[in-house]
Structures are given as C-alpha cells and as structure tokens.
Write a protein that holds these residues in place. Structure first.
Motif, PDB file in Angstrom:
ATOM      1  N   ARG A 169       0.820  -1.213   0.000  1.00 22.27           N
ATOM      2  CA  ARG A 169       0.000   0.000   0.000  1.00 22.27           C
ATOM      3  C   ARG A 169       0.859   1.271   0.000  1.00 22.27           C
ATOM      4  O   ARG A 169       0.558   2.233  -0.701  1.00 22.27           O
ATOM      5  N   THR A 170       1.915   1.243   0.817  1.00 21.41           N
ATOM      6  CA  THR A 170       2.781   2.426   0.888  1.00 21.41           C
ATOM      7  C   THR A 170       3.521   2.631  -0.425  1.00 21.41           C
ATOM      8  O   THR A 170       3.723   3.772  -0.866  1.00 21.41           O
ATOM      9  N   ALA A 171       3.920   1.541  -1.070  1.00 19.72           N
ATOM     10  CA  ALA A 171       4.612   1.648  -2.365  1.00 19.72           C
ATOM     11  C   ALA A 171       3.684   2.234  -3.430  1.00 19.72           C
ATOM     12  O   ALA A 171       4.141   2.906  -4.368  1.00 19.72           O
ATOM     13  N   THR A 172       2.391   2.004  -3.285  1.00 17.45           N
ATOM     14  CA  THR A 172       1.414   2.581  -4.217  1.00 17.45           C
ATOM     15  C   THR A 172       1.163   4.052  -3.897  1.00 17.45           C
ATOM     16  O   THR A 172       1.059   4.890  -4.791  1.00 17.45           O
ATOM     17  N   LYS A 173       1.092   4.363  -2.609  1.00 18.50           N
ATOM     18  CA  LYS A 173       0.766   5.732  -2.177  1.00 18.50           C
ATOM     19  C   LYS A 173       1.969   6.670  -2.260  1.00 18.50           C
ATOM     20  O   LYS A 173       1.843   7.839  -2.629  1.00 18.50           O
ATOM     21  N   PHE A 174       3.158   6.155  -1.888  1.00 13.36           N
ATOM     22  CA  PHE A 174       4.380   6.969  -1.890  1.00 13.36           C
ATOM     23  C   PHE A 174       5.507   6.265  -2.666  1.00 13.36           C
ATOM     24  O   PHE A 174       6.559   5.951  -2.110  1.00 13.36           O
ATOM     25  N   PHE A 218      20.764   4.332   3.699  1.00 11.16           N
ATOM     26  CA  PHE A 218      21.752   3.478   4.349  1.00 11.16           C
ATOM     27  C   PHE A 218      23.165   3.918   3.971  1.00 11.16           C
ATOM     28  O   PHE A 218      23.670   3.592   2.903  1.00 11.16           O
ATOM     29  N   LEU A 219      23.750   4.719   4.837  1.00  6.08           N
ATOM     30  CA  LEU A 219      25.142   5.166   4.647  1.00  6.08           C
ATOM     31  C   LEU A 219      25.366   5.756   3.257  1.00  6.08           C
ATOM     32  O   LEU A 219      26.394   5.550   2.629  1.00  6.08           O
ATOM     33  N   GLY A 220      24.354   6.485   2.782  1.00  6.04           N
ATOM     34  CA  GLY A 220      24.455   7.128   1.471  1.00  6.04           C
ATOM     35  C   GLY A 220      23.652   6.426   0.391  1.00  6.04           C
ATOM     36  O   GLY A 220      23.303   7.024  -0.629  1.00  6.04           O
ATOM     37  N   LYS A 221      23.348   5.157   0.567  1.00 11.11           N
ATOM     38  CA  LYS A 221      22.531   4.397  -0.395  1.00 11.11           C
ATOM     39  C   LYS A 221      21.054   4.689  -0.144  1.00 11.11           C
ATOM     40  O   LYS A 221      20.607   4.741   1.009  1.00 11.11           O
ATOM     41  N   LYS A 222      20.288   4.885  -1.236  1.00  9.23           N
ATOM     42  CA  LYS A 222      18.872   5.209  -1.101  1.00  9.23           C
ATOM     43  C   LYS A 222      18.022   4.221  -1.887  1.00  9.23           C
ATOM     44  O   LYS A 222      18.379   3.820  -2.998  1.00  9.23           O
ATOM     45  N   LEU A 223      16.882   3.841  -1.290  1.00  7.70           N
ATOM     46  CA  LEU A 223      15.896   3.013  -1.974  1.00  7.70           C
ATOM     47  C   LEU A 223      14.533   3.643  -1.766  1.00  7.70           C
ATOM     48  O   LEU A 223      14.180   4.006  -0.640  1.00  7.70           O
ATOM     49  N   THR A 224      13.740   3.779  -2.826  1.00  4.26           N
ATOM     50  CA  THR A 224      12.373   4.286  -2.692  1.00  4.26           C
ATOM     51  C   THR A 224      11.462   3.146  -2.242  1.00  4.26           C
ATOM     52  O   THR A 224      11.842   1.976  -2.269  1.00  4.26           O
ATOM     53  N   PHE A 225      10.226   3.485  -1.874  1.00  2.33           N
ATOM     54  CA  PHE A 225       9.279   2.448  -1.476  1.00  2.33           C
ATOM     55  C   PHE A 225       8.947   1.529  -2.647  1.00  2.33           C
ATOM     56  O   PHE A 225       8.751   0.320  -2.462  1.00  2.33           O
ATOM     57  N   VAL A 243       2.441  13.547  13.647  1.00  5.84           N
ATOM     58  CA  VAL A 243       3.437  13.335  12.599  1.00  5.84           C
ATOM     59  C   VAL A 243       2.726  13.265  11.252  1.00  5.84           C
ATOM     60  O   VAL A 243       1.510  13.112  11.192  1.00  5.84           O
ATOM     61  N   GLU A 244       3.504  13.349  10.183  1.00  3.63           N
ATOM     62  CA  GLU A 244       2.917  13.365   8.843  1.00  3.63           C
ATOM     63  C   GLU A 244       3.332  12.147   8.040  1.00  3.63           C
ATOM     64  O   GLU A 244       4.516  11.822   7.950  1.00  3.63           O
ATOM     65  N   GLU A 245       2.344  11.479   7.440  1.00  8.13           N
ATOM     66  CA  GLU A 245       2.643  10.345   6.571  1.00  8.13           C
ATOM     67  C   GLU A 245       3.533  10.788   5.412  1.00  8.13           C
ATOM     68  O   GLU A 245       3.336  11.847   4.832  1.00  8.13           O
ATOM     69  N   GLY A 246       4.507   9.953   5.096  1.00  5.70           N
ATOM     70  CA  GLY A 246       5.349  10.214   3.939  1.00  5.70           C
ATOM     71  C   GLY A 246       6.373  11.304   4.124  1.00  5.70           C
ATOM     72  O   GLY A 246       7.084  11.650   3.172  1.00  5.70           O
ATOM     73  N   ALA A 292       7.517   2.559  10.211  1.00  2.98           N
ATOM     74  CA  ALA A 292       8.005   3.387   9.098  1.00  2.98           C
ATOM     75  C   ALA A 292       7.378   2.946   7.778  1.00  2.98           C
ATOM     76  O   ALA A 292       6.953   3.783   6.969  1.00  2.98           O
ATOM     77  N   VAL A 293       7.304   1.655   7.557  1.00  7.73           N
ATOM     78  CA  VAL A 293       6.730   1.144   6.308  1.00  7.73           C
ATOM     79  C   VAL A 293       5.233   1.429   6.238  1.00  7.73           C
ATOM     80  O   VAL A 293       4.717   1.836   5.193  1.00  7.73           O
ATOM     81  N   MET A 294       4.521   1.275   7.340  1.00  9.25           N
ATOM     82  CA  MET A 294       3.085   1.542   7.350  1.00  9.25           C
ATOM     83  C   MET A 294       2.776   2.999   7.025  1.00  9.25           C
ATOM     84  O   MET A 294       1.767   3.308   6.372  1.00  9.25           O
ATOM     85  N   ASN A 295       3.653   3.908   7.458  1.00  4.58           N
ATOM     86  CA  ASN A 295       3.363   5.341   7.347  1.00  4.58           C
ATOM     87  C   ASN A 295       4.177   6.088   6.289  1.00  4.58           C
ATOM     88  O   ASN A 295       4.066   7.300   6.188  1.00  4.58           O
TER      89      ASN A 295
END
Length: 569
Positions: A33-38, A46-53, A247-250, A273-276
């Motif tokens: 759901r989060t991957a669809t929404k955000f 992670f120490l400079g490495k980034k991954l999107t949802f 707090v704010e989602e995303g 974190a994954v839920m929100n």
C-alpha cells in the motif's frame, strides 16, 4: 473474573481514539500500500545508499519469489540473521510475502544459542551476514537448514564505499575467509537479481497465521519462541501510529538504531516506518558519534530507542556540536527510563521522550506515556487503545487502586503462545489474560507503575538476560562448584551482570579464565562483567540459592558507598 474500569481512557487526548478499526490484512500488505501511495518517497537511507518504497517493494517481491523457488511454502520458517541494512527489510517483507514465518536471529549469538534457535524453530532457510556465516556453517549440519543465503554490508553501499568496505572489513576481521558458494550456499545479490517481480499470491488468515517466531530469554536456560500472528504485529504497529498522531505520513525520518532482530525495533521502527511512509535511516550498529552525525545531517524526526542510547548521547562531550533540534518524538523501551535522562534529553533536543512498556509476548508495546499529553514521573503510562491491563493479587483476585500485584495484559496484540511449548503457554495465561510476571500497581487516574521486574531477569543495555542460562554455562567449567548470577546497577547499561562463584576444592580459576569460557558460549552482552569468589552462597533449607539476598547485599553495599562518598565530599 477480572474486570477493568478503564479509567485511563480519561487521560487520552482527543486525537487518540479510544478504540481503533483494524483491517483484516497481512503485515506485508502495508508495504504494498505504501509503495502505491508513496512510490518515489525514500524508504531507506543506508550510509548514502537510497531506496524508494517502489524499489523496496520490487526487491521484496523478488525475494519472495526466490524463496518459493527454493521450496519455501506457507508456514515454513525463514531465519534472518542480519544487522540493520536494506537486506534486512527486503528479506523480512519478502519472507512474509512468501507466506513464511520469520525467525529473527541475533547476529551476536554464539554457536550454542544459534543451534538451539534453528533446531527449535525448524528453520528451512537462513539469510545471514558474511561475518556470521562461519558460526552458521559450524552448526548447520545439526539443524534443518537447507539453504543459507549470504550477504554483506558492502552489497548495498554506494560507490566508492562498496569497493573500500571489504578492505576495512578484512582489517577489522583478519581471520575472515572467502565463502565457497554452491547450490546450498547462495550469494544474496545475484540470487535476488534473478528473482521475478510478479506479485506472490499466498492466501493467509492474518488472525491465525504466524508472521514471526521471536525468541525471548528462557528462565530455564533455553529461549522460547513467541508466536506472533500477522494481526498481532499489524495491530501493534497501528496502535503506535495512533499514539504518535502529531506526525505526517510520507514526511518523517525514522532513525533505525534499534536492531530489527529485536521485536521493539521491528515494530516501532521498521513496521511503523513502512506503514506510514517514513524514511528509515539505517545504522548497522549503535555508535554515538554516528548517531549524532546522522541526526544532524539527515534531520531525523523520530528516534525510538533504549535508555542506554539516550544516555550515551547526553554523556558525549561533542553533542553540542550537532543540531539535534529536528527530533520530534522518541518512545523509550527495553528498560526503565530515568527521569534525569528524560529531562536532559528533551532539553538538548527540544523533542519529546516518553517511556513505554511491553513484552515480546505483546508484540511488544502494551502501555506508554502520552507524548503530547499528561505524563507522570516513574510511570510506564497508560494502556494503548483496545488494550486492557489488570493488577492481580496472589489469591487471583483483582487488586484495588494503588495495591501491588502482578501485571496482566489483554489485547489484540497479545501472542498466540510459545512455539512447541503448550504447557508454558498455559502457565502464562489466565483465561485470555497474559501474566507478565512483573509486579506493579495502578493509581487513581489510570497510570501504571512497575515496582519489581520479572523474577530474576536482568536488563542490560536494553537486552533481556536470564541468569539461569549464564549459570549453566559457568557450571560447565571444571573449576566452578557453585554459581549465582544477578544484575547490579550500572550507570550506562542500566544493569550489568555479576557472577558469584564458589570454586571447587583444589581449583583456583581466575576471572580471565571464566571470562574466556563464557565468551565461547554466550553472546557478549550476557557475559558477566563482575566476578566475586565466595566460600558459599546463601540458600534455603532445600538448597535453592537465595538470589534476593545477594541482590540486597549489593544494594546495601552501594548505599554505604554513596553515604561515604557524600561524607567525603
């Protein structure tokens, strides 16, 4: 029949619902759901490495399909023995998507602990760090493990860190040898890359099907596996979401310094974190300088942790060189939060730090102080939505207000039971009430307090340690005639482990010898830091060691030392 008047509900701010509506979904559906929404929001840093949802979701699906290709079926156990790194989140959600039951395994475990956990759980596959692989390999033939998938920190480091890291690793671990891969020992990155991105369709019943077997210290020396369903974990994460309403989602950034192999880090950091749609800023281990730099640079807003972590920040002489003002909220767990730590941390950061309470058996949070509402010093707070807490007297009757008894918890986050231990499960429940073993009371406003912890348990640096396990290891040493383990107060760790040892006639072991023996058989955090040799131990008429007498002696000794120190001052 236990009843609760739920007077604590009067303390809830209007933003926190008194009861919540939970969807009947599996835990990993939160990621979908989060991957669809955000989709383009940063899920992992992670120490400079980034991954999107979206990227995290795709890699989790690949992992799920590859696990299925190895023969993993619904209900099979998949062990994960990783530090906080992208692979940990990918493997966790991938295993759940495949219908497997995750067995989180502490990378600090030595062979004895590892073998027990693997044989008891019947894990079929393990995903582990290259650093721990030699230990896994030594016990592998005595377990049901069919495949071991090996990864390294370097696998998800950005260029050029990924090229430099192996040299640093080799310098720190000169005995580390290269791994020979075959059909049973697989290299994580190529294995994952070959996976299908297709959605896995495994039908699950969230209320009944297990998502996790989480091992908790055993009072008899052997850890028991707590069975948590998808619903248990989803509910507790959703309850946490309701508690941190400001707090704010995303948009938030969550510092992931608590290890995911601990149920507290798993729920209040990773799953939340994954839920929100929060960004998880991962640190593979807690280092106070790295934490300070990360909060300053990444502008971290949420920092769940243990009192040890907050104390380490306050004690660091360079803390004023960093901007920590981005911190909004922190929920402290795993040990009692000292008032001075709370007050000083809030002053330094400007954020809120509150104490919560729970057990592995409650997925884990059952109560917490209000972050933006009334709180009381020394209290563990009030029950979370849909959670009931009762105080039970020794005769089984319900205690009155301010009357001490055993804390019992009832709610949708309470475990299904102990894996392979129906008798222990039955002992732990009174009807549908979970008996915590902790002694406490409720005040007239519905705030709860713990006055004594589970019998014998030590909490050092946030880790639960049971004396019996350490005693059994020391008893194996040829020079030890008798032994008793207790926890003693420690300014940094909260408590530390002390061993009282009676030597066998004709033997004269040194502290160093006993320390080396323990380190071969126990994780480092369980190893005694203090040894005291005695001619005999205090015991009952039937020969049971009076651990409470030893604890009281230590407390009296500390009081005398304080008095003398004040006198000299």
């Amino acid at each position: 029949m236990l009843t609760t008047d739920k007077r604590w509900l009067a303390q809830y701010p209007e933003e926190v619902p008194k009861t919540l509506e939970y969807e009947n979904i599996s835990l990993h559906e939160c990621l979908e759901r989060t991957a669809t929404k955000f989709p383009n929001t940063e899920a992992i840093h992670f120490l400079g490495k980034k991954l999107t949802f979206e990227e995290l979701h795709v890699q989790a699906k690949k992992c799920a399909n590859q696990l299925i290709s190895l023969g993993v079926k619904k209900g099979d156990r998949v062990a994960i023995m990783l530090a906080n790194c992208p692979q940990s989140m990918i493997s966790y959600y991938g295993a759940l998507m495949a219908g497997a039951i995750v067995v989180q395994t502490n990378p600090l475990y030595v062979e004895r602990e590892l073998e027990h956990q693997m044989t008891d759980s019947g894990a079929k596959v393990m995903i582990c760090l290259d650093l721990v692989f030699p230990r896994v390999q030594k016990v592998r033939s005595r377990t049901s493990l069919e495949h071991v998938i090996v990864t390294g920190i370097k696998d998800y480091l950005p260029f050029p860190k990924n090229l430099l890291y192996p040299f640093v690793q080799k310098k720190q671990n000169p005995t580390l040898t290269s791994i020979e891969y075959d059909e049973q020992t697989l290299e994580f990155l190529p294995w994952l890359k070959a996976g299908s991105e297709n959605k896995v369709d495994v039908t699950l019943n969230p209320a009944e099907d297990l998502a996790l077997i989480q091992y908790t210290g055993g009072t008899t020396g052997l850890a028991k596996g707590v069975m948590l369903t998808h619903r248990n974990l989803y509910v507790n994460t959703f309850q946490c979401k309701s508690w941190i309403y400001n707090v704010e989602e995303g948009k938030e950034k969550m510092l992931a310094a608590l290890p995911f192999f601990h149920v507290y880090g798993m729920t209040v950091v990773m799953n939340l974190a994954v839920m929100n749609g929060f960004t998880s800023v991962l640190l593979p281990r807690f280092n106070v300088k790295d934490v300070l730099k990360t909060i300053d640079k990444q502008k971290v807003t949420l920092f769940p942790g243990a009192p040890t972590m907050y104390r380490a920040i306050l004690l660091d002489p360079t803390k004023d060189n960093y901007d920590l003002s981005s911190i909004k909220a922190c929920i402290s767990g795993a040990a009692a939060l000292p008032l001075d730590t709370q007050e000083k941390f809030e002053k330094v950061t400007g954020g809120k730090l509150v104490e919560g309470y729970g057990l592995t058996e409650t997925a884990p949070v059952a109560l917490a102080n209000l972050i933006w509402g009334k709180r009381k010093s020394g209290s563990i707070g009030v029950p979370w939505p849909d959670t009931e807490v009762a105080i039970i007297k020794p005769d089984g009757e319900q205690a009155d207000v301010k009357e001490v008894g055993e804390v019992a918890v009832r709610g949708p986050q309470v475990m299904k039971g102990y894996w392979n231990h129906p008798v222990e499960t039955e002992k732990t429940f009174l009807g549908d009430w979970l008996l915590t073993g902790d002694m406490g009371y409720m005040d007239e406003e519905g705030f709860f307090y713990i006055v004594d912890r589970k019998k014998d348990m030590i909490i050092a640096g946030g880790f639960n340690i049971y004396p019996r396990e350490i005693e059994e290891v020391l008893f194996e040493h040829e020079a030890v005639g008798d032994v008793a383990i207790i926890g003693v107060a420690d300014e940094y760790r909260g408590e530390t482990v002390k061993a009282f040892v009676v030597k066998k006639d004709g033997y004269n072991p040194t502290e160093k010898e006993l320390d080396e023996h323990c380190r071969k058989h126990l994780a480092a955090y369980k190893v005694p830091r203090i040894y005291e040799f005695r001619d005999e131990l205090p015991k009952t008429l039937i020969g049971k060691v009076l651990r409470r007498v030893l604890i009281e002696e230590e407390q009296n000794k500390m009081e005398k030392e304080k008095v003398e120190a004040n006198r000299e001052a």
